[in-house]
Design an enzyme around this catalytic site. Structure first.
Site, PDB file in Angstrom:
ATOM      1  N   LYS A 101       0.823  -1.217   0.000  1.00  0.00           N
ATOM      2  CA  LYS A 101       0.000   0.000   0.000  1.00  0.00           C
ATOM      3  C   LYS A 101       0.855   1.265   0.000  1.00  0.00           C
ATOM      4  O   LYS A 101       0.386   2.333  -0.387  1.00  0.00           O
ATOM      5  CB  LYS A 101      -0.967  -0.023   1.171  1.00  0.00           C
TER       6      LYS A 101
HETATM    7  C1  LIG Z   1      -4.367  -4.495   0.686  1.00  0.00           C
HETATM    8  C2  LIG Z   1      -3.559  -5.735   0.568  1.00  0.00           C
HETATM    9  C3  LIG Z   1      -3.870  -6.731  -0.388  1.00  0.00           C
HETATM   10  C4  LIG Z   1      -5.072  -6.650  -1.302  1.00  0.00           C
HETATM   11  O1  LIG Z   1      -4.942  -5.664  -2.296  1.00  0.00           O
HETATM   12  P1  LIG Z   1      -6.228  -5.128  -3.092  1.00  0.00           P
HETATM   13  O2  LIG Z   1      -5.736  -3.995  -3.906  1.00  0.00           O
HETATM   14  O3  LIG Z   1      -7.194  -4.674  -2.008  1.00  0.00           O
HETATM   15  O4  LIG Z   1      -6.779  -6.240  -3.885  1.00  0.00           O
HETATM   16  C5  LIG Z   1      -3.046  -7.851  -0.454  1.00  0.00           C
HETATM   17  N1  LIG Z   1      -1.995  -8.005   0.385  1.00  0.00           N
HETATM   18  C6  LIG Z   1      -1.669  -7.070   1.312  1.00  0.00           C
HETATM   19  C7  LIG Z   1      -0.515  -7.308   2.215  1.00  0.00           C
HETATM   20  C8  LIG Z   1      -2.436  -5.904   1.439  1.00  0.00           C
HETATM   21  O5  LIG Z   1      -2.107  -4.979   2.378  1.00  0.00           O
END
Ligand SMILES: *Cc1c(COP(=O)(O)O)cnc(C)c1O
Length: 494
Positions: A112
């Site tokens: 993120k």
């Molecule tokens: C948010 C997240 C995801 C999922 O990603 P999306 O864009 O919501 O599909 C997968 N792995 C981790 C570690 C995350 O923080």
């Protein structure tokens, strides 16, 4: 060209990308999309010859055309600077016969960061001259909260307030949030579940009286949700950049197709891969990997999206989601921009809890997307096997994707497994998967044990938490969250 974006549910009104980024969601509840997606295809020769930063400028310049080149260049420098512990930003490393795209080298050790280091920069350019201050309010189940805090901390004219469910995030995740520095940040634990936090944040956004009291102070509330165009666009960069890394390693000829496997929750990450494909990246397949919350696996298999099912709490909590909001954008593009169809599908979801997509649209989706699932037992086994056989330590979210990728028949393409978090963010579950007993051990004890067992080092961003003071110890009931936001605004925007 300037008013580039409109809602997935109506093309009647259009806005600039700056406006779309400040608004987050369209007034009719739809998501902002651009019909120009795919008109500009990036030149692969350029992408393969340049670094991550140059590709980020190219991608953002294409998707956010009302930002100037200078604006974007300074956003990219600020977002992808020394706070990353890899010069490549998102390095690609071998994973047996496949490849691991490491998206966790940012300040909070989860993917993120790629988007949430950039979004505050884009927002602060977009609001320049407008004079209003922005308070970002976010509910988190763990990763988003810290990434938002770190991204917005110290950014002029903005503040950030994060709510997390008391006692329901990992020890390390909690410490990451409660030690956050910065005069414009606020953090509060809420007695309740993540859904309680999320539900109350939605109510706070809809609270007109609160909005008008804040407006008198020149403050508007905003969200850092993954449906924001300003979070989606930065994620397109690493699809192009990882392809460039494959070409430079000599494993892929320029123009040859590759497959990406993506651990999926809200569908933002994998949708960015679809954008990359539309923008000219040679993509054979995008593989949607789900945990026990396998609503997307069922959808891609049957054509019916049905949220009427039990929610499973898993060891890959950032993927514990029943409504994948960004899927609405894929429905828009796969139906060739049929706003009426999208509107009626979303109404079905709200009213009946499910919708069924016409076969012609599913055919279009299935021509690119494949899918698979892994439960917690599969996930643990994959962490164990990957460490034992390949000497690669992966986190539970990445393990879900690796399990799904391994189950897929080989099609001769090079395959990239997206790695979305550092294993050290989930020390206890990773240790347990490696066969260790973790009963009664706190986060740092698990971190020490994982380092000793694997002879790998915890990232400094996480091990450094030991020395950090707890700065945020507020705990409140759901009813008090609105008041907390208001006093945070008063304090931050004195
Ligand atoms: C948010 C997240 C995801 C999922 O990603 P999306 O864009 O919501 O599909 C997968 N792995 C981790 C570690 C995350 O923080």
């Amino acid at each position: 060209m300037n008013t580039f974006y409109h809602s997935t549910r109506s093309a009647a009104d259009s806005v600039t990308s700056k406006q779309a980024i400040l608004a987050g969601i369209a007034p009719d509840g739809g998501l902002y999309v651009s019909d120009a997606l795919g008109e500009t295809r990036l030149a692969l020769e350029d992408v393969c010859a340049q670094d991550f930063h140059a590709t980020a400028r190219l991608v953002l310049g294409t998707l956010l055309p009302d930002y100037t080149a200078d604006e974007l260049a300074s956003c990219v420098d600020a977002a992808y600077g020394a706070q990353w512990d890899s010069e490549a930003v998102c390095p690609l490393t071998p994973l047996g016969t496949d490849w691991l795209l490491e998206l966790y080298h940012g300040p909070t050790c989860a993917f993120k960061d790629v988007a949430l280091q950039m979004l505050p920069q884009l927002m602060s350019v977009a609001r320049a001259g407008d004079g209003r201050k922005i308070m970002v309010v976010t509910a988190t189940s763990g990763d988003t909260g810290k990434a938002a805090l770190d991204g917005f901390a110290g950014v002029e004219g903005t503040g950030v307030t994060v709510f997390y469910p008391y006692g329901k995030v990992s020890d390390i995740q909690r410490l990451q949030m409660v030690t956050q520095l910065g005069g414009n940040v606020a953090v509060c634990a809420v007695r309740g579940t993540f859904d309680d936090c999320q539900g109350e944040v939605k109510r706070i956004f809809a609270d007109r009286e609160l909005a008008s009291r804040l407006a008198e102070r020149g403050v508007v509330l905003s969200s850092a949700n993954s449906i924001n165009v300003g979070r989606l666009a930065p994620q397109v960069t690493y699809y192009f950049d990882s392809y460039a890394q494959l070409v430079r390693r000599g494993v892929v000829r320029m123009g040859e197709e590759v497959t990406f496997c993506v651990p999926t929750g809200n569908f933002g990450d994998v949708l960015a891969g679809y954008y990359a494909k539309r923008m000219g990246l040679p993509v054979r397949r995008l593989v949607v990997a789900s945990n026990a919350n396998d609503v997307l696996t069922d959808f891609l298999t049957t054509g019916t999206y049905d949220r009427r099912r039990d929610f499973h709490k898993t060891i890959s909590p950032s993927m514990d989601i029943l409504v994948s909001s960004n899927l609405e954008r894929l429905l828009y593009f796969a139906s060739k921009g049929d706003c009426e169809l999208v509107t009626s599908l979303m109404a079905d979801l709200a009213e009946k809890g499910f919708y069924t997509v016409p076969e012609r649209v599913m055919d279009e989706i299935r021509s690119t997307f494949a899918c698979g699932r892994a439960d917690d037992a599969d996930t643990r086994e994959t962490i164990f096997d990957t460490w034992r056989e390949l000497d690669v330590l992966i986190d539970p979210h990445t393990a879900v994707a690796k399990h799904v990728l391994d189950a897929l028949p080989a099609d001769g393409t090079e395959r990239v497994c997206l790695s979305t978090a550092s294993p050290y963010k989930f020390c206890a579950d990773v240790l347990a998967a490696l066969g260790e007993v973790t009963d009664g051990m706190n986060g740092f004890a698990c971190m020490d044990a994982l380092e000793a067992k694997t002879r790998t080092a915890a990232p400094a961003q996480l091990s450094g938490l030991r020395a950090d003071a707890v700065l945020h110890d507020d705990v409140c009931d759901r009813e008090r969250m609105g008041g907390f936001v208001e006093s945070a605004c008063a304090r931050v925007f004195l």
